[in-house]
Scaffold this active site. Structure first.
Site, PDB file in Angstrom:
ATOM      1  N   ASP A  11       0.859  -1.175   0.000  1.00  0.00           N
ATOM      2  CA  ASP A  11       0.000   0.000   0.000  1.00  0.00           C
ATOM      3  C   ASP A  11       0.899   1.229   0.000  1.00  0.00           C
ATOM      4  O   ASP A  11       2.099   1.142   0.280  1.00  0.00           O
ATOM      5  CB  ASP A  11      -0.909  -0.002   1.232  1.00  0.00           C
ATOM      6  CG  ASP A  11      -1.869   1.183   1.258  1.00  0.00           C
ATOM      7  OD1 ASP A  11      -2.342   1.593   0.188  1.00  0.00           O
ATOM      8  OD2 ASP A  11      -2.133   1.711   2.354  1.00  0.00           O
ATOM      9  N   SER A  12       0.298   2.375  -0.278  1.00  0.00           N
ATOM     10  CA  SER A  12       1.050   3.623  -0.233  1.00  0.00           C
ATOM     11  C   SER A  12       1.453   3.986   1.193  1.00  0.00           C
ATOM     12  O   SER A  12       2.359   4.788   1.402  1.00  0.00           O
ATOM     13  CB  SER A  12       0.222   4.758  -0.834  1.00  0.00           C
ATOM     14  OG  SER A  12      -0.979   4.917  -0.109  1.00  0.00           O
ATOM     15  N   TYR A  43      -0.388   8.466  -2.591  1.00  0.00           N
ATOM     16  CA  TYR A  43      -0.395   8.172  -4.012  1.00  0.00           C
ATOM     17  C   TYR A  43      -1.540   8.898  -4.716  1.00  0.00           C
ATOM     18  O   TYR A  43      -1.474   9.165  -5.911  1.00  0.00           O
ATOM     19  CB  TYR A  43      -0.581   6.667  -4.237  1.00  0.00           C
ATOM     20  CG  TYR A  43       0.655   5.815  -4.082  1.00  0.00           C
ATOM     21  CD1 TYR A  43       1.821   6.301  -3.510  1.00  0.00           C
ATOM     22  CD2 TYR A  43       0.640   4.495  -4.505  1.00  0.00           C
ATOM     23  CE1 TYR A  43       2.933   5.498  -3.373  1.00  0.00           C
ATOM     24  CE2 TYR A  43       1.744   3.679  -4.377  1.00  0.00           C
ATOM     25  CZ  TYR A  43       2.894   4.170  -3.804  1.00  0.00           C
ATOM     26  OH  TYR A  43       3.993   3.362  -3.667  1.00  0.00           O
ATOM     27  N   GLY A  44      -2.598   9.192  -3.968  1.00  0.00           N
ATOM     28  CA  GLY A  44      -3.836   9.668  -4.579  1.00  0.00           C
ATOM     29  C   GLY A  44      -3.751  11.008  -5.261  1.00  0.00           C
ATOM     30  O   GLY A  44      -4.611  11.351  -6.074  1.00  0.00           O
ATOM     31  N   CYS A  74      -4.192  -0.971  -2.176  1.00  0.00           N
ATOM     32  CA  CYS A  74      -4.245   0.480  -2.365  1.00  0.00           C
ATOM     33  C   CYS A  74      -5.189   0.726  -3.520  1.00  0.00           C
ATOM     34  O   CYS A  74      -4.968   0.214  -4.629  1.00  0.00           O
ATOM     35  CB  CYS A  74      -2.848   1.026  -2.682  1.00  0.00           C
ATOM     36  SG  CYS A  74      -2.818   2.769  -3.189  1.00  0.00           S
ATOM     37  N   ASN A  75      -6.268   1.459  -3.275  1.00  0.00           N
ATOM     38  CA  ASN A  75      -7.254   1.693  -4.324  1.00  0.00           C
ATOM     39  C   ASN A  75      -6.672   2.488  -5.485  1.00  0.00           C
ATOM     40  O   ASN A  75      -6.969   2.213  -6.649  1.00  0.00           O
ATOM     41  CB  ASN A  75      -8.460   2.421  -3.738  1.00  0.00           C
ATOM     42  CG  ASN A  75      -9.348   1.508  -2.929  1.00  0.00           C
ATOM     43  OD1 ASN A  75     -10.272   0.907  -3.441  1.00  0.00           O
ATOM     44  ND2 ASN A  75      -9.053   1.403  -1.630  1.00  0.00           N
ATOM     45  N   THR A  76      -5.837   3.482  -5.182  1.00  0.00           N
ATOM     46  CA  THR A  76      -5.242   4.286  -6.246  1.00  0.00           C
ATOM     47  C   THR A  76      -4.366   3.421  -7.143  1.00  0.00           C
ATOM     48  O   THR A  76      -4.485   3.459  -8.372  1.00  0.00           O
ATOM     49  CB  THR A  76      -4.417   5.439  -5.650  1.00  0.00           C
ATOM     50  OG1 THR A  76      -5.274   6.278  -4.880  1.00  0.00           O
ATOM     51  CG2 THR A  76      -3.769   6.260  -6.751  1.00  0.00           C
ATOM     52  N   GLU A 154      -3.922   8.765   8.598  1.00  0.00           N
ATOM     53  CA  GLU A 154      -2.493   8.560   8.830  1.00  0.00           C
ATOM     54  C   GLU A 154      -2.039   9.193  10.143  1.00  0.00           C
ATOM     55  O   GLU A 154      -1.072   8.731  10.759  1.00  0.00           O
ATOM     56  CB  GLU A 154      -1.692   9.138   7.663  1.00  0.00           C
ATOM     57  CG  GLU A 154      -1.768   8.328   6.386  1.00  0.00           C
ATOM     58  CD  GLU A 154      -0.859   7.114   6.408  1.00  0.00           C
ATOM     59  OE1 GLU A 154       0.152   7.137   7.123  1.00  0.00           O
ATOM     60  OE2 GLU A 154      -1.181   6.133   5.717  1.00  0.00           O
ATOM     61  N   CYS A 189     -10.944   3.757  -0.417  1.00  0.00           N
ATOM     62  CA  CYS A 189      -9.538   3.938  -0.053  1.00  0.00           C
ATOM     63  C   CYS A 189      -9.327   3.130   1.217  1.00  0.00           C
ATOM     64  O   CYS A 189     -10.139   3.209   2.146  1.00  0.00           O
ATOM     65  CB  CYS A 189      -9.219   5.415   0.181  1.00  0.00           C
ATOM     66  SG  CYS A 189      -7.546   5.709   0.807  1.00  0.00           S
ATOM     67  N   THR A 190      -8.263   2.360   1.265  1.00  0.00           N
ATOM     68  CA  THR A 190      -8.062   1.480   2.420  1.00  0.00           C
ATOM     69  C   THR A 190      -7.735   2.248   3.694  1.00  0.00           C
ATOM     70  O   THR A 190      -7.712   1.657   4.776  1.00  0.00           O
ATOM     71  CB  THR A 190      -6.954   0.447   2.138  1.00  0.00           C
ATOM     72  OG1 THR A 190      -5.781   1.118   1.636  1.00  0.00           O
ATOM     73  CG2 THR A 190      -7.430  -0.575   1.118  1.00  0.00           C
ATOM     74  N   HIS A 191      -7.495   3.542   3.590  1.00  0.00           N
ATOM     75  CA  HIS A 191      -7.320   4.357   4.795  1.00  0.00           C
ATOM     76  C   HIS A 191      -8.653   4.671   5.470  1.00  0.00           C
ATOM     77  O   HIS A 191      -8.694   4.974   6.662  1.00  0.00           O
ATOM     78  CB  HIS A 191      -6.630   5.686   4.449  1.00  0.00           C
ATOM     79  CG  HIS A 191      -5.171   5.567   4.163  1.00  0.00           C
ATOM     80  ND1 HIS A 191      -4.693   5.053   2.981  1.00  0.00           N
ATOM     81  CD2 HIS A 191      -4.082   5.902   4.889  1.00  0.00           C
ATOM     82  CE1 HIS A 191      -3.372   5.066   3.004  1.00  0.00           C
ATOM     83  NE2 HIS A 191      -2.979   5.584   4.148  1.00  0.00           N
TER      84      HIS A 191
END
Length: 278
Positions: A11-12, A43-44, A74-76, A154, A189-191
């Site tokens: 992931d980012s 990354y987005g 990571c979705n992006t 984050e 988004c995984t966040h």
């Protein structure tokens, strides 16, 4: 047969740890290697070309650990790099999170109106809209970029006045009183899953929240079975290896929120991603 090679996940940053958590729960016998590219987060907001280059570098590092399958958590990166990575790594299976998330959204909706919140790059790329329409051509899809959610997650700011204010500012316009509104919100988004309690508090029970972690874990399980590369017996506790490209201490502290259990800083290896060979 039993294949004891690990599954690679990247992931980012730390959001993909929600996917790692779901993988560990669904596949207790599988060893896992996780890479968070925390030095280059997010990354987005970056171009598709840059994201594809970063993703290839991340996968090259995972390949050095002899992984048997790669999960782009990571979705992006899934939205812009899944195809190129699948072609480059064939026959190694590569699974993204967009298609499983779209599948979960289509399964959850009752009125066929699905909202997707994600990063700017994921929204602009339209990956979720395409994936949802591939499953349900009649679905109405509303997309919204929520870049501030990544920073909040984050920082571990999962609740409080600032987080609630950001949720209201972004999402309330999507769900106005009166008229037909989305009944399903895909956390693209995984966040974002760590913000689900705050989002749910603002939107109430009229909206079903969907994230792709559990659905992705099921897709991985099916692929392992189909390719005959699962590790048996499945009752063994998996070994998890963590890597980050910046600040292992911060990764451990904030990552514990995403992973759902404590991560010790000494168990996070600091790595440097080199440009992938041409």
């Amino acid at each position: 047969m039993s294949d004891n090679r690990p599954i690679g996940v990247f992931d980012s940053g730390m959001g993909g740890l929600t996917v790692l958590k779901a993988l560990r729960a669904a596949l207790p016998g599988e060893d896992l290697v996780y890479l968070g590219d925390t030095a280059r987060l997010p990354y987005g907001t970056k171009s598709p070309e840059t994201v594809r280059a970063y993703a290839l570098q991340a996968v090259q590092l995972l390949m050095s650990h002899d992984v048997k399958l790669v999960v782009i958590a990571c979705n992006t990166a899934s939205s812009v790099a899944l195809g190129p990575l699948s072609d480059a790594l064939r026959p190694l299976p590569v699974i993204g999170v967009v298609e499983p998330g779209a599948e979960a959204g289509c399964s959850a909706t009752k009125n066929g109106h699905i909202a997707v919140i994600a990063t700017e790059s994921t929204v602009k790329g339209g990956a979720y809209e395409r994936a949802i329409h591939a499953l349900n051509a009649d679905a109405q899809v509303t997309q919204l970029a929520c870049p501030l959610f990544v920073a909040l997650a984050e920082e571990g700011w999962t609740e409080g006045e600032v987080t609630e204010g950001a949720v209201k500012r972004y999402l309330l316009p999507l769900f106005p009183d009166g008229g037909e509104v989305p009944d399903t919100l895909v956390l693209g988004c995984t966040h974002f899953p760590v913000l689900a309690p705050a989002i749910g508090q603002v939107l109430g029970d009229k909206v079903t929240l969907v994230d792709s972690a559990a659905t992705t874990a099921r897709a991985v399980a099916l692929t392992l079975k189909d390719k005959d590369i699962a590790h048996a017996p499945a009752d063994e506790k998996s070994i998890v290896r963590f890597m980050a490209t910046d600040s292992p201490e911060r990764f451990a502290r904030v990552g514990s929120v995403f992973f759902g259990e404590a991560i010790e800083p000494e168990n996070v290896e600091l790595v440097d991603l080199k440009p992938a060979p041409a």
